[in-house]
Design an enzyme around this catalytic site. Structure first.
Site, PDB file in Angstrom:
ATOM      1  N   LYS A 245     -51.272  54.013  -0.607  1.00 35.44           N
ATOM      2  CA  LYS A 245     -52.027  52.978   0.166  1.00 35.44           C
ATOM      3  C   LYS A 245     -53.629  53.360  -0.340  1.00 35.44           C
ATOM      4  O   LYS A 245     -53.865  54.265  -0.941  1.00 35.44           O
ATOM      5  CB  LYS A 245     -51.708  53.397   1.498  1.00 35.44           C
ATOM      6  CG  LYS A 245     -50.671  52.659   2.191  1.00 35.44           C
ATOM      7  CD  LYS A 245     -50.363  51.340   2.145  1.00 35.44           C
ATOM      8  CE  LYS A 245     -49.209  50.918   2.581  1.00 35.44           C
ATOM      9  NZ  LYS A 245     -47.973  51.191   1.829  1.00 35.44           N
TER      10      LYS A 245
ATOM     11  N   SER B 215     -46.806  45.944  -0.690  1.00 37.21           N
ATOM     12  CA  SER B 215     -47.764  46.149   0.385  1.00 37.21           C
ATOM     13  C   SER B 215     -49.221  46.028  -0.461  1.00 37.21           C
ATOM     14  O   SER B 215     -50.244  46.052   0.165  1.00 37.21           O
ATOM     15  CB  SER B 215     -47.652  47.096   1.207  1.00 37.21           C
ATOM     16  OG  SER B 215     -48.012  48.309   0.467  1.00 37.21           O
TER      17      SER B 215
END
Length: 233
Positions: free
Chosen positions: A191, A153
């Protein structure tokens, strides 16, 4: 000959490295020069590099080295000890660092704490599984740990499945920084953190993944990204 902004940025980088041993971030350079965007910083850095005043050090975050200063600024530098270095090298930086770090190790060992998800969050950060030797210059000050990346991701941020990320332990981060976030005390993920009013967004760097938004009490910052290691097979 340097433009006024190039001159200001060169002196700012030089001063920050002398004071902290680490070159400033692009956000810090943007703020110091009151520029509207980081693209302006990129252009100035490239111009200084092309003119031989600085160089970027490969495989290190925030790694700039000042090679020389304009004559007017260099004249104000403290005298350097004699050496065989060429006249364009800013010797004061190296002498200053040597005096303080003669006994500092070239490498340090930091704990490897298992895997971190760069995808759907997985189980919380594990206990120490190994010790990882890392070049001390990559880390800077503070307490650090390493994690193996699992997932894709963050590929558009240059973080791939199987990479090892180096994390400086902290409990807060600025909006836009890549962090290790602990969600609901049980899920850990890597993230980009975004602050949206009273909410916290954990943003992927891959369009296949959705941004997840949480209340501030559900997300705890465990550390922020300072480096990355990759092994080629």
């Amino acid at each position: 000959m340097l433009t006024r902004k190039q001159h200001e940025l060169l002196l700012f980088i030089h001063k920050r490295i002398r004071e902290t041993g680490v070159s400033p971030s692009f956000d810090e350079m943007k703020g110091a020069l009151q520029l509207a965007s980081k693209s302006g910083v990129h252009r100035l850095i490239t111009a200084l590099e092309e003119r031989g005043f600085i160089r970027r050090l490969a495989h290190r975050a925030r790694a700039l080295e000042v090679l020389k200063l304009p004559e007017s600024a260099a004249a104000e530098e403290p005298p350097a000890a004699p050496s065989d270095l060429g006249p364009n090298v800013v010797r004061a930086d190296f002498n200053h660092r040597d005096e303080e770090s003669d006994d500092a190790p070239a490498t340090v060992e930091i704990p490897m704490l298992g895997r971190i998800a760069a995808g759907v969050p997985i189980s919380a950060i594990q206990h120490e599984t190994d010790r990882l030797p890392v070049a001390a210059a990559m880390l800077g000050s503070g307490e650090h740990f390493a994690l193996e990346v699992k997932g894709d991701s963050m590929i558009e941020a240059g973080i791939l499945d199987g990479d090892t990320v180096l994390i400086r332990r902290c409990q807060s981060a600025d909006s836009g920084e890549i962090v290790v976030a602990l969600v609901d005390e049980e899920e850990a993920t890597l993230k980009r953190l975004r602050k949206k009013g009273n909410s916290i967004a954990l943003e992927a760097a891959n369009p296949d993944y959705e941004t997840r938004i949480f209340g501030p009490d559900r997300v705890k910052v465990q550390g922020k990204l300072v480096g990355l290691l990759r092994q080629y097979h």
